[in-house]
Write a protein that holds these residues in place. Sequence first.
Motif, PDB file in Angstrom:
ATOM      1  N   SER A   1     -60.018 -25.776-112.359  1.00 11.60           N
ATOM      2  CA  SER A   1     -61.106 -25.205-111.559  1.00 11.60           C
ATOM      3  C   SER A   1     -61.653 -26.222-110.566  1.00 11.60           C
ATOM      4  CB  SER A   1     -62.235 -24.715-112.466  1.00 11.60           C
ATOM      5  OG  SER A   1     -61.777 -23.676-113.298  1.00 11.60           O
ATOM      6  N   GLN A   2     -61.777 -27.492-111.003  1.00 10.20           N
ATOM      7  CA  GLN A   2     -62.255 -28.536-110.094  1.00 10.20           C
ATOM      8  C   GLN A   2     -61.282 -28.726-108.929  1.00 10.20           C
ATOM      9  OE1 GLN A   2     -65.241 -30.291-109.868  1.00 10.20           O
ATOM     10  NE2 GLN A   2     -64.234 -30.670-107.911  1.00 10.20           N
TER      11      GLN A   2
ATOM     12  N   HIS B   1     -61.712 -25.929-106.566  1.00 10.19           N
ATOM     13  CA  HIS B   1     -62.829 -26.156-105.642  1.00 10.19           C
ATOM     14  C   HIS B   1     -62.376 -26.997-104.450  1.00 10.19           C
ATOM     15  CE1 HIS B   1     -66.425 -24.495-107.564  1.00 10.19           C
ATOM     16  NE2 HIS B   1     -65.884 -24.828-108.728  1.00 10.19           N
ATOM     17  N   ASP B   2     -61.626 -28.061-104.747  1.00  8.07           N
ATOM     18  CA  ASP B   2     -61.123 -28.926-103.674  1.00  8.07           C
ATOM     19  C   ASP B   2     -60.236 -28.132-102.719  1.00  8.07           C
ATOM     20  OD1 ASP B   2     -62.440 -30.963-105.010  1.00  8.07           O
ATOM     21  OD2 ASP B   2     -60.601 -31.807-105.886  1.00  8.07           O
TER      22      ASP B   2
ATOM     23  N   LEU C   1     -60.346 -24.926-102.157  1.00 11.26           N
ATOM     24  CA  LEU C   1     -61.188 -23.995-101.394  1.00 11.26           C
ATOM     25  C   LEU C   1     -61.866 -24.695-100.224  1.00 11.26           C
ATOM     26  CD1 LEU C   1     -62.848 -21.942-104.268  1.00 11.26           C
ATOM     27  CD2 LEU C   1     -61.280 -21.061-102.528  1.00 11.26           C
ATOM     28  N   GLN C   2     -62.336 -25.916-100.444  1.00 11.53           N
ATOM     29  CA  GLN C   2     -62.972 -26.664 -99.359  1.00 11.53           C
ATOM     30  C   GLN C   2     -61.980 -26.942 -98.238  1.00 11.53           C
ATOM     31  OE1 GLN C   2     -64.609 -30.061-101.411  1.00 11.53           O
ATOM     32  NE2 GLN C   2     -66.547 -29.020-101.837  1.00 11.53           N
TER      33      GLN C   2
ATOM     34  N   ALA D   1     -67.044 -23.254-115.594  1.00 14.02           N
ATOM     35  CA  ALA D   1     -66.342 -23.846-114.448  1.00 14.02           C
ATOM     36  C   ALA D   1     -65.362 -22.839-113.851  1.00 14.02           C
ATOM     37  CB  ALA D   1     -65.611 -25.116-114.868  1.00 14.02           C
TER      38      ALA D   1
ATOM     39  N   GLU E   1     -67.270 -19.973-112.032  1.00 12.25           N
ATOM     40  CA  GLU E   1     -67.767 -20.400-110.720  1.00 12.25           C
ATOM     41  C   GLU E   1     -66.640 -20.430-109.693  1.00 12.25           C
ATOM     42  OE1 GLU E   1     -70.057 -24.123-108.517  1.00 12.25           O
ATOM     43  OE2 GLU E   1     -69.574 -24.248-110.651  1.00 12.25           O
ATOM     44  N   PHE E   2     -65.484 -20.982-110.110  1.00 12.45           N
ATOM     45  CA  PHE E   2     -64.348 -21.008-109.183  1.00 12.45           C
ATOM     46  C   PHE E   2     -63.930 -19.600-108.795  1.00 12.45           C
ATOM     47  CE2 PHE E   2     -59.801 -20.358-108.651  1.00 12.45           C
ATOM     48  CZ  PHE E   2     -59.630 -21.014-107.435  1.00 12.45           C
TER      49      PHE E   2
ATOM     50  N   LEU F   1     -66.254 -18.165-106.190  1.00 17.12           N
ATOM     51  CA  LEU F   1     -66.040 -18.769-104.870  1.00 17.12           C
ATOM     52  C   LEU F   1     -64.706 -18.337-104.270  1.00 17.12           C
ATOM     53  CD1 LEU F   1     -67.331 -22.376-105.617  1.00 17.12           C
ATOM     54  CD2 LEU F   1     -68.476 -20.618-104.244  1.00 17.12           C
ATOM     55  N   ALA F   2     -63.689 -18.228-105.117  1.00 12.15           N
ATOM     56  CA  ALA F   2     -62.368 -17.805-104.628  1.00 12.15           C
ATOM     57  C   ALA F   2     -62.422 -16.383-104.101  1.00 12.15           C
ATOM     58  CB  ALA F   2     -61.336 -17.920-105.743  1.00 12.15           C
TER      59      ALA F   2
ATOM     60  N   CYS G   1     -63.896 -16.511-100.720  1.00 12.53           N
ATOM     61  CA  CYS G   1     -62.942 -17.099 -99.768  1.00 12.53           C
ATOM     62  C   CYS G   1     -61.896 -16.085 -99.355  1.00 12.53           C
ATOM     63  CB  CYS G   1     -62.279 -18.329-100.396  1.00 12.53           C
ATOM     64  SG  CYS G   1     -60.946 -19.034 -99.416  1.00 12.53           S
TER      65      CYS G   1
END
Length: 198
Positions: A143-144, A147-148, A150-151, A180, A183-184, A187-188, A191
């Motif tokens: 998941s971390q 996030h990277d 996605l950014q 975690a 949350e991902f 956000l995904a 996106c």
Amino acid sequence: MSTQAVYLQRPGEAVRLARAAVNGGRGRAHNAVMARLHTAEACAHAIAGDARNCTAALKLADDATTRINGSDQPAWAGYFTPAHLAGTTIRCLRDLGRTTEALRYTEQALDLPEGSVRTRALHTALIASVHTAGSPAEPEHASQLGHDALQLAERVHSRRVTDRIIDLAQRLSTYRGNPAVDEFLHLARNCVSSASRG
């Protein structure tokens, strides 16, 4: 065409097309082109579950990559680097269930020039997907990395990047309930919605 067949999950067709391309290029094509053709064949064998032929194709791709020099490739093939080969190797090994081995290529796959945002996004999401498939799986770490990815995805307009984010989200959906992961996934979803509207 072989790459498209891999995307469509048609392993037999992918292998046939990749082998035809390799045979057609052998002895005539530039090393960068042959490296790319061998990686296409490796991907085809990986989704077919053929570890032996996949490994052989990756070895041929590596051999061709080490022979690339500045004057040895057409401009359109100039994108192919050891980092691209490492990314393909990770994908193949993940598809074959060899996740520990796949993660050994992480550093090389991310050894990219500053401007390679699209490739970095693709490789980051790919590496994250390996962490969902390992034994044990590491959904928080995946998941971390997600996030990277996605950014990075926010900085490019790429259908392939969006598809890889979707693939990662599908793999992580098994772990819903993990904060975690949730949350991902949230956000995904945003996106992917933004990408489809764009």
